[in-house]
Motif scaffolding. Structure first.
Motif, PDB file in Angstrom:
ATOM      1  N   SER A   2     -20.264   1.575 -21.693  1.00 28.06           N
ATOM      2  CA  SER A   2     -19.592   0.300 -21.472  1.00 28.06           C
ATOM      3  C   SER A   2     -19.255   0.164 -19.988  1.00 28.06           C
ATOM      4  N   GLU A   3     -18.927  -1.068 -19.585  1.00 31.15           N
ATOM      5  CA  GLU A   3     -18.567  -1.303 -18.184  1.00 31.15           C
ATOM      6  C   GLU A   3     -17.234  -0.623 -17.870  1.00 31.15           C
ATOM      7  N   LYS A   4     -17.189  -0.026 -16.682  1.00 29.11           N
ATOM      8  CA  LYS A   4     -15.950   0.642 -16.288  1.00 29.11           C
ATOM      9  C   LYS A   4     -15.547   0.224 -14.877  1.00 29.11           C
ATOM     10  N   SER A   5     -14.224   0.194 -14.657  1.00 26.54           N
ATOM     11  CA  SER A   5     -13.713  -0.239 -13.348  1.00 26.54           C
ATOM     12  C   SER A   5     -12.825   0.834 -12.742  1.00 26.54           C
ATOM     13  N   LEU A   6     -12.811   0.866 -11.419  1.00 26.39           N
ATOM     14  CA  LEU A   6     -12.040   1.870 -10.686  1.00 26.39           C
ATOM     15  C   LEU A   6     -11.258   1.209  -9.571  1.00 26.39           C
ATOM     16  N   ALA A   7      -9.987   1.603  -9.441  1.00 29.69           N
ATOM     17  CA  ALA A   7      -9.180   1.192  -8.287  1.00 29.69           C
ATOM     18  C   ALA A   7      -8.930   2.427  -7.434  1.00 29.69           C
ATOM     19  N   ILE A   8      -9.178   2.309  -6.139  1.00 29.94           N
ATOM     20  CA  ILE A   8      -8.887   3.413  -5.212  1.00 29.94           C
ATOM     21  C   ILE A   8      -7.682   2.977  -4.383  1.00 29.94           C
ATOM     22  N   ILE A   9      -6.597   3.749  -4.464  1.00 32.78           N
ATOM     23  CA  ILE A   9      -5.408   3.413  -3.674  1.00 32.78           C
ATOM     24  C   ILE A   9      -5.417   4.317  -2.440  1.00 32.78           C
ATOM     25  N   ALA A  10      -5.596   3.716  -1.277  1.00 26.64           N
ATOM     26  CA  ALA A  10      -5.745   4.490  -0.040  1.00 26.64           C
ATOM     27  C   ALA A  10      -4.412   4.632   0.689  1.00 26.64           C
ATOM     28  N   ALA A  11      -4.358   5.637   1.530  1.00 27.86           N
ATOM     29  CA  ALA A  11      -3.158   5.890   2.327  1.00 27.86           C
ATOM     30  C   ALA A  11      -2.899   4.742   3.299  1.00 27.86           C
ATOM     31  N   SER A  12      -1.679   4.703   3.819  1.00 28.87           N
ATOM     32  CA  SER A  12      -1.325   3.646   4.775  1.00 28.87           C
ATOM     33  C   SER A  12      -2.153   3.786   6.049  1.00 28.87           C
ATOM     34  N   HIS A  13      -2.488   5.015   6.423  1.00 27.73           N
ATOM     35  CA  HIS A  13      -3.363   5.232   7.583  1.00 27.73           C
ATOM     36  C   HIS A  13      -4.595   5.977   7.079  1.00 27.73           C
ATOM     37  N   TYR A  14      -5.555   5.230   6.624  1.00 29.00           N
ATOM     38  CA  TYR A  14      -6.710   5.883   6.010  1.00 29.00           C
ATOM     39  C   TYR A  14      -7.884   5.948   6.994  1.00 29.00           C
ATOM     40  N   ASN A  15      -8.771   6.899   6.736  1.00 29.20           N
ATOM     41  CA  ASN A  15      -9.969   7.065   7.556  1.00 29.20           C
ATOM     42  C   ASN A  15     -11.020   6.070   7.057  1.00 29.20           C
ATOM     43  N   LYS A  16     -11.363   5.117   7.900  1.00 28.70           N
ATOM     44  CA  LYS A  16     -12.252   4.021   7.464  1.00 28.70           C
ATOM     45  C   LYS A  16     -13.630   4.531   7.068  1.00 28.70           C
ATOM     46  N   GLN A  17     -14.167   5.443   7.865  1.00 31.59           N
ATOM     47  CA  GLN A  17     -15.522   5.932   7.590  1.00 31.59           C
ATOM     48  C   GLN A  17     -15.579   6.709   6.286  1.00 31.59           C
ATOM     49  N   ASN A  18     -14.606   7.592   6.102  1.00 36.67           N
ATOM     50  CA  ASN A  18     -14.570   8.366   4.852  1.00 36.67           C
ATOM     51  C   ASN A  18     -14.442   7.447   3.645  1.00 36.67           C
ATOM     52  N   ASN A  19     -13.607   6.426   3.785  1.00 39.56           N
ATOM     53  CA  ASN A  19     -13.412   5.528   2.646  1.00 39.56           C
ATOM     54  C   ASN A  19     -14.628   4.658   2.384  1.00 39.56           C
ATOM     55  N   LYS A  20     -15.340   4.352   3.447  1.00 40.27           N
ATOM     56  CA  LYS A  20     -16.572   3.564   3.290  1.00 40.27           C
ATOM     57  C   LYS A  20     -17.564   4.326   2.401  1.00 40.27           C
ATOM     58  N   VAL A  21     -17.679   5.602   2.673  1.00 38.61           N
ATOM     59  CA  VAL A  21     -18.600   6.444   1.896  1.00 38.61           C
ATOM     60  C   VAL A  21     -18.101   6.578   0.463  1.00 38.61           C
ATOM     61  N   LEU A  22     -16.803   6.747   0.316  1.00 46.49           N
ATOM     62  CA  LEU A  22     -16.210   6.894  -1.028  1.00 46.49           C
ATOM     63  C   LEU A  22     -16.449   5.639  -1.856  1.00 46.49           C
ATOM     64  N   ILE A  23     -16.249   4.484  -1.238  1.00 40.84           N
ATOM     65  CA  ILE A  23     -16.439   3.214  -1.937  1.00 40.84           C
ATOM     66  C   ILE A  23     -17.907   3.046  -2.316  1.00 40.84           C
ATOM     67  N   ALA A  24     -18.805   3.405  -1.401  1.00 43.92           N
ATOM     68  CA  ALA A  24     -20.250   3.280  -1.681  1.00 43.92           C
ATOM     69  C   ALA A  24     -20.626   4.118  -2.900  1.00 43.92           C
ATOM     70  N   GLU A  25     -20.113   5.339  -2.983  1.00 46.09           N
ATOM     71  CA  GLU A  25     -20.415   6.188  -4.145  1.00 46.09           C
ATOM     72  C   GLU A  25     -19.738   5.653  -5.400  1.00 46.09           C
ATOM     73  N   ALA A  26     -18.529   5.112  -5.211  1.00 47.23           N
ATOM     74  CA  ALA A  26     -17.816   4.552  -6.367  1.00 47.23           C
ATOM     75  C   ALA A  26     -18.603   3.376  -6.949  1.00 47.23           C
ATOM     76  N   GLU A  27     -19.178   2.565  -6.081  1.00 43.01           N
ATOM     77  CA  GLU A  27     -19.936   1.393  -6.546  1.00 43.01           C
ATOM     78  C   GLU A  27     -21.208   1.777  -7.279  1.00 43.01           C
ATOM     79  N   LYS A  28     -21.702   2.983  -7.033  1.00 38.55           N
ATOM     80  CA  LYS A  28     -22.874   3.464  -7.792  1.00 38.55           C
ATOM     81  C   LYS A  28     -22.437   3.923  -9.185  1.00 38.55           C
ATOM     82  N   ALA A  29     -21.205   4.457  -9.258  1.00 35.65           N
ATOM     83  CA  ALA A  29     -20.757   5.040 -10.529  1.00 35.65           C
ATOM     84  C   ALA A  29     -20.023   4.033 -11.425  1.00 35.65           C
ATOM     85  N   PHE A  30     -19.406   3.012 -10.800  1.00 34.69           N
ATOM     86  CA  PHE A  30     -18.594   2.061 -11.568  1.00 34.69           C
ATOM     87  C   PHE A  30     -19.139   0.652 -11.442  1.00 34.69           C
TER      88      PHE A  30
END
Lengths: 297, 210
Positions: A2-30
């Motif tokens: 079934s369709e699944k959704s994910l929310a990623i709650i990032a830190a107030s000072h987050y690393n943009k590049q790391n999160n970009k990669v995380l989101i890209a992988e998340a979009e493949k899985a969710f």
């Protein structure tokens, strides 16, 4: 599936590049992924119900949530994790884990109580304990600020004079510190990324002239074959601390029968993109997806 | 330290881990709500921009608290949307966060919880001001409110606590009790109750040692 959704709650000072990669992988899985900086979350407590709101969306309606914030965000972070703990949404971290892993002494204490290999560690803030510490620990010894991260707030102390000077400073800022036995390691340690029962072992080597093995301070990382005992210890440690996903750091030492000791636990480990590519975020997202499939059944 | 005390089987009136909820107000609010303790409608956020979203959804008056560097920095009661927005505009320093809470107008029941015993002193709410504790008078609580006070203290990990309530809503739990104040106001000996509680928890029987 079934369709699944994910929310990623990032830190107030987050690393943009790391999160970009995380989101890209998340979009493949969710099927749906929402990236939420913690500064933009609103907690609503009304009529016996809790909500985590972002742009009018209740994050508790998602199938999974991956909080990735640290001690600096404790004001909102603890309350968010409490709400997630009490909800049906799957999350790989717990409030207990967050609280423990943000306290460098407390986390080691809990692991030692569970008979996991750790180094001799003490907690102090008063300069008055200098003599006691230096009689228990040989020099050099390692001092860590309780909430330090990425190698920051970690000091190598050579003698009583240096120790007293640091403790005086720490006391001035009303900080607590954890004192740990120093183990010569040639700036090499091992990070075990834990995803449930699965472990990915990474060898970290520190920068030239740095005694710490942190990548963020100029070191390097490579995936190495798992050490069965180290992996088992990492999985056990993650369960004790209340995480499905985390990183447990080890140092090799003859002072422990296992040949290694746990030196740190990390609630939101970095992916070491430069050396490991997308391996870590990919494993994270696949694990969370698999858990989300089971969570709402 | 609390963890080590508990691990060694030593009784302590605050449980291991309780300091988190006792020192972080949003966490305390969320925890109480999670365990079905009645609390006022509360919103917690970090960005001052959220105030604009909230302003026309709240009922007034509202209580606003700002937190910076781990501590409460300011506390306001705002009586309208306009004054809430003006207050938010006036906050110039970096915040850990803000709490905006429905303000329950009424007398404050300030309960000292000692085990299963509750002593209440009531602080009158008159002309928009809550009288200080030193002017409070002893007041009885309904059995429901008594249960709520004890439940709230336990949820926060305390056998001894001060629980502030208004019209049955729990506003705050603190791990300390001003024993002298309560002794004066109620005529009871709260310290004797504390001794009795510790004796009960440790199995101590007077005259027989441990």
């Amino acid at each position: 599936m079934s369709e699944k959704s994910l929310a990623i709650i990032a830190a107030s000072h987050y690393n943009k590049q790391n999160n970009k990669v995380l989101i890209a992988e998340a979009e493949k899985a969710f099927d749906k992924v929402l990236f939420v900086p913690i500064n933009r979350v609103m907690i609503a407590e009304e009529k016996g119900e809790s909500k985590l709101l972002f742009k009018g969306i209740n994050l508790l309606d998602f199938d999974a949530c991956y909080p990735r914030f640290g001690s600096k965000d404790y004001f909102m972070g603890e309350a968010i994790l409490r709400i997630l703990d009490n909800s049906k949404i799957y999350t790989p971290v717990s409030i207990k884990g967050f609280q423990l892993s943000n306290h460098k002494y407390y986390s080691i204490k809990k692991l030692a109580e569970a008979d996991l290999p750790t180094l001799l560690t003490a907690l102090s803030s008063s300069p008055g304990v200098v003599k006691k510490i230096s009689s228990e620990f040989d020099f050099p010894l390692v001092l860590k600020l309780i909430n330090g991260f990425a190698g920051k707030g970690v000091m190598l102390i050579s003698d009583d004079g240096q120790l007293k000077s640091i403790l005086d400073t720490v006391h001035l800022f009303e900080e607590y510190i954890s004192t740990q036995k120093y183990i010569e390691s040639k700036a090499v340690d091992f990070r075990c990324y834990v995803f449930g029962e699965k472990v990915l072992t990474v060898k970290r080597t520190g920068a030239k002239d740095d005694w710490r093995a942190n990548i963020s301070r100029g070191g390097k990382a490579e995936i190495v074959p798992d050490n069965k005992k180290m992996s088992e210890a990492a999985v056990k440690a993650s369960k004790i601390l209340g995480f499905d996903i985390c990183a447990i750091d080890f140092i090799q030492t003859k002072s422990q029968p296992e040949g290694f000791a746990i030196i740190d636990a990390n609630f939101q480990p970095g992916p070491f993109r430069k050396f490991l590519g997308t391996t870590v975020p990919k494993d994270m997202m696949e694990f969370i997806r698999a858990k989300a499939e089971k969570a709402r059944k | 330290m609390l963890d080590e005390i508990e691990r060694r089987g030593i009784y302590c009136q605050v449980k291991a881990g309780s300091h988190y909820a006792l020192s972080n107000e949003p966490l305390q609010t969320t925890t109480l709500n999670a365990y079905a303790v009645k609390i006022p409608r509360t919103f917690v956020f970090r960005s001052q921009g959220k105030v604009k979203i909230l302003a026309n959804k709240l009922s007034y008056p509202a209580l606003v608290k700002t937190f910076a560097k781990g501590e409460k920095s300011q506390r306001f009661i705002v009586d309208s949307q306009k004054s809430l927005l003006a207050m938010a505009e006036g906050v110039k320093h970096e915040l850990d966060g803000m709490i905006v809470r429905e303000f329950i107008e009424g007398d404050i029941d300030q309960c000292a919880v000692i085990g299963n015993k509750v002593y209440n002193i009531q602080r009158k709410f008159e002309k928009g001001v809550i009288q200080p504790a030193k002017k409070a008078k002893m007041s009885s609580l309904s059995s429901k409110d008594t249960e709520t006070a004890i439940h709230a203290a336990r949820i926060c990990g305390c056998d001894i606590a001060t629980v502030k309530m208004c019209k049955g809503y729990v506003l705050k739990v603190k791990p300390l009790v001003d024993f002298l104040l309560y002794n004066r106001k109620t005529g009871a000996d709260l310290l004797a109750d504390v001794t009795e509680l510790f004796a009960e928890k440790t199995g101590f029987v007077k005259g027989e040692g441990k």
